[in-house]
Design a protein around this motif. Structure first.
Motif, PDB file in Angstrom:
ATOM      1  N   TRP A 354      50.292  38.998  58.739  1.00 59.22           N
ATOM      2  CA  TRP A 354      50.236  40.608  59.135  1.00 59.22           C
ATOM      3  C   TRP A 354      51.668  40.861  58.792  1.00 59.22           C
ATOM      4  CZ3 TRP A 354      46.550  44.606  59.818  1.00 59.22           C
ATOM      5  CH2 TRP A 354      45.340  43.953  59.859  1.00 59.22           C
ATOM      6  N   VAL A 355      52.716  40.302  59.228  1.00 62.30           N
ATOM      7  CA  VAL A 355      53.994  40.986  59.444  1.00 62.30           C
ATOM      8  C   VAL A 355      54.426  40.704  57.929  1.00 62.30           C
ATOM      9  CG1 VAL A 355      56.525  40.267  59.900  1.00 62.30           C
ATOM     10  CG2 VAL A 355      54.692  40.249  61.551  1.00 62.30           C
ATOM     11  N   ILE A 356      54.206  39.650  57.283  1.00 57.97           N
ATOM     12  CA  ILE A 356      54.701  39.568  55.832  1.00 57.97           C
ATOM     13  C   ILE A 356      53.799  40.628  54.733  1.00 57.97           C
ATOM     14  CG2 ILE A 356      54.976  38.070  53.812  1.00 57.97           C
ATOM     15  CD1 ILE A 356      55.720  35.715  55.850  1.00 57.97           C
ATOM     16  N   SER A 357      52.633  40.246  54.902  1.00 55.22           N
ATOM     17  CA  SER A 357      51.733  41.138  53.709  1.00 55.22           C
ATOM     18  C   SER A 357      51.544  42.584  54.126  1.00 55.22           C
ATOM     19  CB  SER A 357      50.185  40.520  53.863  1.00 55.22           C
ATOM     20  OG  SER A 357      50.424  39.010  53.742  1.00 55.22           O
ATOM     21  N   ASN A 358      51.129  42.728  55.385  1.00 50.07           N
ATOM     22  CA  ASN A 358      50.780  44.095  55.697  1.00 50.07           C
ATOM     23  C   ASN A 358      52.127  45.071  56.363  1.00 50.07           C
ATOM     24  OD1 ASN A 358      48.244  43.904  55.191  1.00 50.07           O
ATOM     25  ND2 ASN A 358      47.946  42.716  57.282  1.00 50.07           N
ATOM     26  N   LEU A 359      52.919  44.594  57.308  1.00 51.90           N
ATOM     27  CA  LEU A 359      54.008  45.314  57.757  1.00 51.90           C
ATOM     28  C   LEU A 359      55.182  45.410  56.598  1.00 51.90           C
ATOM     29  CD1 LEU A 359      55.309  46.580  60.312  1.00 51.90           C
ATOM     30  CD2 LEU A 359      56.397  44.913  60.467  1.00 51.90           C
ATOM     31  N   PHE A 360      55.470  44.177  56.060  1.00 54.87           N
ATOM     32  CA  PHE A 360      56.755  44.453  55.101  1.00 54.87           C
ATOM     33  C   PHE A 360      56.135  44.985  53.767  1.00 54.87           C
ATOM     34  CE2 PHE A 360      59.143  40.180  56.572  1.00 54.87           C
ATOM     35  CZ  PHE A 360      59.051  40.837  57.646  1.00 54.87           C
ATOM     36  N   GLY A 361      54.972  44.932  53.654  1.00 52.28           N
ATOM     37  CA  GLY A 361      54.333  45.717  52.461  1.00 52.28           C
ATOM     38  C   GLY A 361      54.663  47.331  52.631  1.00 52.28           C
ATOM     39  N   VAL A 362      54.525  47.838  53.966  1.00 50.51           N
ATOM     40  CA  VAL A 362      54.535  49.172  54.106  1.00 50.51           C
ATOM     41  C   VAL A 362      55.905  49.431  54.046  1.00 50.51           C
ATOM     42  CG1 VAL A 362      54.185  50.764  56.143  1.00 50.51           C
ATOM     43  CG2 VAL A 362      52.393  49.409  55.376  1.00 50.51           C
ATOM     44  N   LEU A 363      56.994  48.509  54.883  1.00 46.53           N
ATOM     45  CA  LEU A 363      58.436  49.076  54.929  1.00 46.53           C
ATOM     46  C   LEU A 363      59.081  49.087  53.501  1.00 46.53           C
ATOM     47  CD1 LEU A 363      59.319  46.830  58.075  1.00 46.53           C
ATOM     48  CD2 LEU A 363      58.608  48.976  57.846  1.00 46.53           C
ATOM     49  N   ASN A 364      58.644  48.050  52.655  1.00 45.92           N
ATOM     50  CA  ASN A 364      59.088  48.090  51.357  1.00 45.92           C
ATOM     51  C   ASN A 364      58.719  49.395  50.552  1.00 45.92           C
ATOM     52  OD1 ASN A 364      60.605  45.650  51.558  1.00 45.92           O
ATOM     53  ND2 ASN A 364      58.734  44.490  50.640  1.00 45.92           N
ATOM     54  N   LYS A 365      57.428  49.691  50.740  1.00 43.90           N
ATOM     55  CA  LYS A 365      56.980  50.793  49.920  1.00 43.90           C
ATOM     56  C   LYS A 365      57.575  52.079  50.292  1.00 43.90           C
ATOM     57  CE  LYS A 365      52.379  51.066  49.676  1.00 43.90           C
ATOM     58  NZ  LYS A 365      51.211  51.308  49.842  1.00 43.90           N
ATOM     59  N   GLN A 366      58.032  52.143  51.939  1.00 43.54           N
ATOM     60  CA  GLN A 366      58.690  53.430  52.221  1.00 43.54           C
ATOM     61  C   GLN A 366      60.070  53.026  52.464  1.00 43.54           C
ATOM     62  OE1 GLN A 366      56.932  54.910  55.805  1.00 43.54           O
ATOM     63  NE2 GLN A 366      54.829  54.428  55.222  1.00 43.54           N
ATOM     64  N   GLY A 367      60.717  52.138  51.790  1.00 40.36           N
ATOM     65  CA  GLY A 367      62.213  51.852  52.042  1.00 40.36           C
ATOM     66  C   GLY A 367      62.703  51.939  53.323  1.00 40.36           C
ATOM     67  N   LEU A 368      62.228  51.330  54.153  1.00 38.80           N
ATOM     68  CA  LEU A 368      62.478  51.392  55.797  1.00 38.80           C
ATOM     69  C   LEU A 368      62.841  49.847  56.098  1.00 38.80           C
ATOM     70  CD1 LEU A 368      59.576  53.413  57.452  1.00 38.80           C
ATOM     71  CD2 LEU A 368      61.878  54.234  56.818  1.00 38.80           C
ATOM     72  N   ALA A 369      63.820  49.986  57.059  1.00 45.02           N
ATOM     73  CA  ALA A 369      64.398  48.817  57.669  1.00 45.02           C
ATOM     74  C   ALA A 369      63.341  48.477  58.883  1.00 45.02           C
ATOM     75  CB  ALA A 369      65.722  48.926  58.093  1.00 45.02           C
ATOM     76  N   ILE A 370      63.440  47.321  59.507  1.00 41.60           N
ATOM     77  CA  ILE A 370      62.421  46.822  60.318  1.00 41.60           C
ATOM     78  C   ILE A 370      62.644  47.708  61.769  1.00 41.60           C
ATOM     79  CG2 ILE A 370      63.668  45.231  61.368  1.00 41.60           C
ATOM     80  CD1 ILE A 370      60.387  44.117  60.924  1.00 41.60           C
ATOM     81  N   ALA A 371      63.843  48.132  61.899  1.00 41.39           N
ATOM     82  CA  ALA A 371      64.450  48.976  63.223  1.00 41.39           C
ATOM     83  C   ALA A 371      63.646  50.149  63.001  1.00 41.39           C
ATOM     84  CB  ALA A 371      65.862  49.019  63.171  1.00 41.39           C
TER      85      ALA A 371
END
Lengths: 485, 95
Positions: A354-371
């Motif tokens: 979930w962290v890699i596929s879903n969360l990182f997917g969203v963060l990459n798409k929106q150009g966001l850092a995990i913070a």
């Protein structure tokens, strides 16, 4: 699969060594008490030492020494108990002393290793030749006046670590992975912020080529000051192709310093540096040799955080993750912390997915850092709990996750609002199952006759009858019971 | 060891010194005699002496990482032969 470039005469191998200049995280400069902070008004973070005024004496910043040792230990490198500061002599307008205080034949850190995780799951050990401390130069600004260059000395004297790899890298990809891994280690240690755009990490690439199968080292060129991982990779490939063309047309590559222009994807010679290769290094008479005792080094060793490689091994051992997934999760310390929050007390493999596929997917798409993640670790964990206790099916969980990203609401609230609860009431499911069984006596007979695979067909029918709201796990269990002969 | 004129010319260029041709010969002689003096020092037998960096037993001094200086651009620029605003300015140096 080794990386090679095709030429007219055959295949060529690329030999790459990288020199990385990493700005040390410190409050003040290497040899003066002026601030090392980025972005101040011109010439305000400058002491008379940094301005190269006659008679000014350098005094070494103890923290910069600690940071260099810490970085060395993070690369499992040899820490030299005695090192020497030397003057590297050359003239440039943004270097008022007329020399840079650096380290030459006796650097503070000797040989170490950086391990790369290749995408195919293998690893490559890249040798580090040395790490030494040196001063940064000031900044020249060429575009403020038609005939003058403006000089700001704020950066003059800021502590840098120059980290030199052995010529062990064999492809632009390996060079990129090396830079990312080095940056990850330095960021874990807190010795460099690794920000290439702001110039706190800069890279020079030494590139040469040789025919595949040969072990000779041909003439190399140094490409200066490339400021992103992607540009380093592009510059290396371009430069290697240039060398192959020169060699194959019967020419000779000249050893020289070149600049990479990412807009035109080409390198060009920096002619002004030709005369400057005679640096006449000698020990700086203003500074005694730097001597470190065992207690000093041991104290830094004891305070080292868990580094990416160790964390990756732990994730594989304790959570059963693949090397690749573990590597993805540990590359940034904050990402690893987030994952561990989500995984705590839950199925770690599901959490990693979930962290890699879903969360990182969203963060990459929106150009966001995990913070800045729209979904907190706590909320993602709560979603996984709803999945685990069968309140939500996998498909429903994905919908809820999307809603969490959009609205920032907790999964509990979204489930309530949308009435998304999965039917786990066995009474309702049993009724649906009974109906399906009654309507397909032939299939029931086939199943009981040994066609186990039909269970999937039955599950599908029941799911359809309940409009996807039934828990597939519960459906499966009940079906098996009811279909048993 | 004696230095020739070409070597003196190279040293002068590296040091950004504009030395007229007529001074090369006398400079070569002066530098050669300094080198001769250093060669003379090397005749001393130092096999039983540990390498040292000075005559006193001192350790390198370190300072604590604190901001104690800066914030004085006027002092920094006071001796500049040319400046504009808070910048030093020099003839354009660009690649």
């Amino acid at each position: 699969m080794a990386y090679t470039l095709k030429g007219e005469t055959g295949d060529w191998e690329v030999v790459i060594g990288l020199e990385v200049h990493a700005q040390v995280v410190s409050k003040s400069k290497l040899f003066s008490g002026a601030s090392a902070e980025f972005g101040a008004e011109p010439n305000t973070h400058v002491s008379l030492v940094d301005a190269g005024m006659p008679g000014m004496l350098p005094v070494l910043n103890a923290h910069a020494v600690e940071q260099a040792v810490k970085s060395g230990l993070g690369m499992k490198a040899k820490i030299n108990r005695r090192s020497v500061f030397a003057r590297k002599n050359y003239f440039y307008a943004d270097m008022p002393q007329g020399y840079q205080i650096s380290q030459y034949d006796q650097p503070i850190v000797g040989e170490g290793t950086i391990v790369l995780d290749m995408p195919d799951g293998s690893t490559r050990s890249i040798g580090v030749e040395r790490l030494h401390l040196e001063q940064d130069a000031g900044k020249s600004i060429h575009d403020l006046h038609p005939s003058k260059t403006f000089i700001d000395l704020n950066r003059s004297g800021v502590p840098l670590m120059e980290i030199v790899s052995k010529p062990d890298l064999r492809s632009p990809e390996e060079a990129g992975l090396y830079l990312k891994k080095l940056r990850s280690i330095l960021r874990y240690l807190g010795t460099c912020d690794g920000n290439m755009e702001e110039g706190s990490m800069r890279c020079d690439a030494n590139v040469s080529v040789r025919p595949v199968g040969s072990t000779e080292l041909r003439t190399r060129c140094e490409i200066k000051n490339v400021n992103s991982v992607r540009f380093v990779m592009m510059a290396i490939e371009h430069e290697a192709r240039r060398h192959i063309e020169v060699w194959e047309s019967g020419g000779k590559v000249d050893q020289e310093t070149r600049l990479y222009d990412p807009n035109r994807d080409e390198t060009r010679s920096m002619r002004s540096k030709e005369m400057a290769h005679d640096y006449r290094y000698f020990p700086d008479p203003d500074l005694l040799p730097l001597e470190l005792d065992e207690a000093f080094i041991a104290k830094i060793q004891a305070g080292l955080p868990e580094l990416p490689d160790d964390k990756q091994q732990r994730f594989m051992r304790d959570y059963g993750l693949s090397a690749y997934d573990a590597d993805v999760l540990v590359s940034e310390r904050e990402n690893a912390l987030y994952f561990e929050d989500v995984a705590k007390g839950r199925d770690a493999k599901i959490a990693a997915n979930w962290v890699i596929s879903n969360l990182f997917g969203v963060l990459n798409k929106q150009g966001l850092a995990i913070a800045d993640s729209p979904v907190s670790a706590k909320d993602l964990g709560a979603l996984l709990d709803l999945l685990a206790d069968n309140t939500l099916s996998g498909r429903m969980a994905k919908d809820v996750f999307e809603a969490m990203v959009e609205t920032g609401k907790t999964p509990g609230v979204i489930v309530e609002e949308r009435g998304l609860k999965q039917v786990t009431d066995t009474g309702a499911i049993e009724a649906a199952i009974d109906q399906v069984i009654a309507s397909a006596p032939d299939k029931v007979a086939e199943y009981r006759g040994g066609k186990d695979k039909l269970i999937g067909w039955f599950t599908g029918q029941v799911m359809r009858a309940t409009q996807g709201a039934a828990s597939p796990g519960v459906v499966n269990d009940l079906l098996k019971k009811k279909l048993a002969p | 060891m004696s230095l020739d004129k070409a070597t003196v010319r190279r040293i002068a260029t590296l040091a950004r010194l504009d030395v007229p041709d007529s001074d090369l010969e006398p400079l070569a002689n002066e530098l050669s005699s300094i080198m001769g003096w250093i060669e003379q020092l090397q005749e001393v037998d130092t096999t039983s002496v540990a390498p040292m960096t000075g005559g006193t037993d001192m350790k390198l001094v370190w300072r604590v990482d604190e901001v104690t200086d800066g914030g004085k651009p006027d002092d920094v620029l006071a001796n500049a032969t040319d400046s504009q605003g808070a910048f030093f300015t020099v003839p354009k140096v660009v690649e």
